[in-house]
Scaffold this active site. Structure first.
Site, PDB file in Angstrom:
ATOM      1  N   GLN A 312      59.475  43.876 -10.323  1.00 51.15           N
ATOM      2  CA  GLN A 312      59.124  44.735 -11.457  1.00 51.15           C
ATOM      3  C   GLN A 312      59.005  46.194 -11.018  1.00 51.15           C
ATOM      4  O   GLN A 312      58.258  46.506 -10.088  1.00 51.15           O
ATOM      5  CB  GLN A 312      57.793  44.293 -12.077  1.00 51.15           C
ATOM      6  CG  GLN A 312      57.800  42.865 -12.607  1.00 51.15           C
ATOM      7  CD  GLN A 312      57.245  41.862 -11.628  1.00 51.15           C
ATOM      8  OE1 GLN A 312      57.487  41.960 -10.416  1.00 51.15           O
ATOM      9  NE2 GLN A 312      56.505  40.876 -12.122  1.00 51.15           N
ATOM     10  N   GLN A 334      64.670  45.335 -12.880  1.00 55.65           N
ATOM     11  CA  GLN A 334      63.720  44.441 -13.552  1.00 55.65           C
ATOM     12  C   GLN A 334      62.625  45.275 -14.212  1.00 55.65           C
ATOM     13  O   GLN A 334      62.039  46.152 -13.580  1.00 55.65           O
ATOM     14  CB  GLN A 334      63.105  43.468 -12.544  1.00 55.65           C
ATOM     15  CG  GLN A 334      62.150  42.464 -13.196  1.00 55.65           C
ATOM     16  CD  GLN A 334      61.685  41.385 -12.238  1.00 55.65           C
ATOM     17  OE1 GLN A 334      62.224  41.224 -11.158  1.00 55.65           O
ATOM     18  NE2 GLN A 334      60.686  40.624 -12.649  1.00 55.65           N
ATOM     19  N   ASP A 335      62.361  44.981 -15.509  1.00 56.22           N
ATOM     20  CA  ASP A 335      61.265  45.651 -16.247  1.00 56.22           C
ATOM     21  C   ASP A 335      61.465  47.157 -16.368  1.00 56.22           C
ATOM     22  O   ASP A 335      60.533  47.936 -16.175  1.00 56.22           O
ATOM     23  CB  ASP A 335      59.915  45.366 -15.570  1.00 56.22           C
ATOM     24  CG  ASP A 335      59.448  43.930 -15.752  1.00 56.22           C
ATOM     25  OD1 ASP A 335      60.231  43.121 -16.275  1.00 56.22           O
ATOM     26  OD2 ASP A 335      58.312  43.615 -15.376  1.00 56.22           O
ATOM     27  N   ASP A 356      64.414  41.003 -17.902  1.00 55.75           N
ATOM     28  CA  ASP A 356      63.330  41.401 -18.834  1.00 55.75           C
ATOM     29  C   ASP A 356      63.253  42.920 -18.972  1.00 55.75           C
ATOM     30  O   ASP A 356      62.171  43.494 -18.971  1.00 55.75           O
ATOM     31  CB  ASP A 356      61.974  40.880 -18.317  1.00 55.75           C
ATOM     32  CG  ASP A 356      61.993  39.391 -18.016  1.00 55.75           C
ATOM     33  OD1 ASP A 356      62.836  38.680 -18.589  1.00 55.75           O
ATOM     34  OD2 ASP A 356      61.178  38.936 -17.195  1.00 55.75           O
ATOM     35  N   ARG A 423      63.810  36.048 -23.355  1.00 58.10           N
ATOM     36  CA  ARG A 423      63.064  34.826 -23.030  1.00 58.10           C
ATOM     37  C   ARG A 423      61.587  35.078 -23.352  1.00 58.10           C
ATOM     38  O   ARG A 423      61.117  36.226 -23.329  1.00 58.10           O
ATOM     39  CB  ARG A 423      63.261  34.420 -21.571  1.00 58.10           C
ATOM     40  CG  ARG A 423      62.855  35.460 -20.550  1.00 58.10           C
ATOM     41  CD  ARG A 423      63.047  34.930 -19.142  1.00 58.10           C
ATOM     42  NE  ARG A 423      62.600  35.895 -18.131  1.00 58.10           N
ATOM     43  CZ  ARG A 423      62.270  35.566 -16.897  1.00 58.10           C
ATOM     44  NH1 ARG A 423      62.289  34.296 -16.525  1.00 58.10           N
ATOM     45  NH2 ARG A 423      61.895  36.485 -16.031  1.00 58.10           N
TER      46      ARG A 423
END
Length: 517
Positions: A312, A334-335, A356, A423
């Site tokens: 993240q 990520q993130d 994500d 998700r």
């Protein structure tokens, strides 16, 4: 100890003894029985030292009482959290603990705002601020888990504040009132007329209060210096023009009504490299973090260069109510983009990432944006991970009239990577894609599990009139919470006008938007 913390500790006994309570025990049982968490409600109200034996007459009386109880317990929770600082055994625990101190303070601020008789607070405003108050406490907890230190300090923080906030959300919810306000000049009316002029000006920079420039030609050479020098209390918009250049810094914006204007995507770049892999929480990894309400950014790239291997790593985090991002780019893996909380609007933006990479628990609409999936190390991309933890939170991610395509590094290997629309990060995760172009990179199933059957029955994932090679819904997941939206009436709940009441605030920003489908 700061003056705020001293005040908190002084206020607690006062609040404990002065909550406006007037009820008999039977009344209490009856009213608390209508909430999702009756036990802490009954127990804590019956223990209140100052109650008089009179009935609670209306639901609004009980809502106010429940808000005051949540406020009182949040103050106690904050004081307790502060006292645990000395018990942190290592740097990672201290990092997570520090987030919690800040997030408790923000929760108290949201409760104070909701209870303040001088705040013009609609039912939707209250639901937004209470949703944020709850999200803050979930974020506090998440930091300990991310850093793998959830076993010692975190259990000592346990209290009933999240359950009490859940009760207030249930009591305040009138069946999710989506409102359809009017709008003007193509902007939702939350944007004030002065802001509209700014955003429509060929160069908002010409109206800047202050200039930031790497080369020394402005008043400041860093964005942080300009933010820190901005007036803390100002009714008007404070415009900071950030000239082209790469600004390597971490920026936190707590002041209201700040506008950051750059020279364009790829020209004005604010970049950082903090990450969970590097020892910070997701919350603290943001290159730019905004909590001051009414924030606007235009023509800027926000970047996090930690890379996919560091997990993240946030480029921008917004917990700014009524915030707007226009012609901006968000670059990470990520993130990338943490739409943490409150009401947000993104127009003509680019978002790049892998896992994500649009996530959080705001009520947010993306319109006319380009969503670029990158080449991920583990060969799986998930575009969204929406974080609604309570069915009464008025939050979700709405992606309207956008394009989902492969970034240049993914295109050559697209067939070897599985890319999903989202998700379920949390139990009531809510995301819709409407009238968007979904390219062939999107998997036929469309959506991916988080962990086994978790949230598959309680989430709300919808698709409405999307186009492109990845838009066919014939082989989509068969979860109870997934639906192909068939009617304009259902899809309309997630438009700018309805989902974020955009017509009441966006017009003042001058950012063009489509209010309806």
């Amino acid at each position: 100890m700061s003056p705020f913390h001293s005040l908190v500790i002084l206020l607690i006994p006062f609040l404990l003894s002065s909550i406006v309570t007037s009820y008999s025990y039977n009344d209490l049982k009856l009213w608390c029985g209508q909430t999702p968490n009756p036990q802490p409600c009954e127990y804590l109200l019956s223990k209140n030292p100052n109650h008089l034996h009179k009935p609670i007459k209306r639901k609004s009386d009980f809502l106010k009482l429940s808000l005051q109880l949540a406020q009182e317990r949040a103050l106690i929770g904050h004081a307790n959290t502060l006292s645990l600082g000395s018990k942190c055994r290592n740097q990672l625990e201290r990092v997570a603990w520090n987030d919690c101190v800040d997030l408790y303070q923000q929760t108290i601020h949201k409760l104070n705002k909701t209870l303040d008789p001088n705040t013009k607070c609609s039912q939707v405003d209250a639901q937004t601020w209470l949703s944020t108050a709850l999200t803050n406490l979930e974020t506090c907890k998440a930091g300990f888990y991310e850093l793998g230190v959830q076993d010692y300090v975190l259990p000592l923080m346990s209290n009933n504040v999240t359950k009490l906030l859940s009760n207030t959300l249930a009591l305040n919810n009138n069946g999710e009132s989506h409102q359809e306000p009017s709008y003007k000049d193509g902007f939702p009316t939350w944007v004030k007329p002065g802001d509209r002029k700014l955003l429509q000006a060929s160069s908002p920079a010409s109206r800047a209060n202050v200039v930031v420039a790497k080369d020394g030609s402005g008043k400041y050479t860093t964005v942080s210096a300009a933010i820190n020098a901005a007036p803390k209390k100002s009714n008007g918009r404070y415009v900071i023009y950030v000239k082209g250049g790469i600004y390597n810094e971490q920026v936190e914006i707590k002041t209201k009504n700040i506008m950051l204007v750059g020279d364009g995507i790829g020209k004005t770049i604010i970049t950082g490299s903090k990450s969970v892999g590097g020892g910070t929480t997701t919350f603290r990894s943001a290159t730019v973090a905004v909590v001051g309400d009414g924030f606007i950014a235009q023509d800027i790239t926000f970047r996090n260069t930690a890379g996919a291997k560091n997990h993240q790593a946030v480029a921008l985090r917004s917990g700014s109510d009524l915030s707007v991002f226009y012609r901006c780019s968000f670059e990470g893996y990520q993130d990338t983009l943490y739409v943490h909380s409150e009401r947000q609007f993104y127009k003509n933006c680019n978002i790049y990432g892998t896992v994500d990479f649009i996530f959080g628990n705001a009520a947010v609409v993306f319109q006319n944006c380009n969503i670029f999936a990158r080449n991920p190390p583990n060969k799986v991309n998930t575009i969204t991970a929406q974080g609604r933890t309570d069915p009464n939170q008025n939050t979700g991610i709405s992606i309207h009239d956008c394009r989902v395509t492969a970034a240049s590094d993914l295109k050559p290997v697209q067939s070897s990577v599985r890319t999903y629309l989202g998700r379920p990060w949390k139990e009531y995760s809510r995301t819709v894609f409407m009238k968007s172009f979904l390219d062939g990179l999107v998997q036929p199933a469309g959506w991916m599990e988080w962990s086994g059957n978790f949230a598959l029955n309680t989430l709300y994932y919808g698709e409405y009139m999307n186009t492109g090679p990845g838009s066919s819904t014939s082989n989509r997941v068969k979860w109870r919470g997934y639906r192909v939206i068939k009617t304009a009436a259902e899809a309309s709940k997630f438009t700018v006008g309805n989902f974020i009441a955009g017509n009441s605030w966006l017009p003042a920003t001058k950012v063009p938007f489509t209010s309806n489908l």
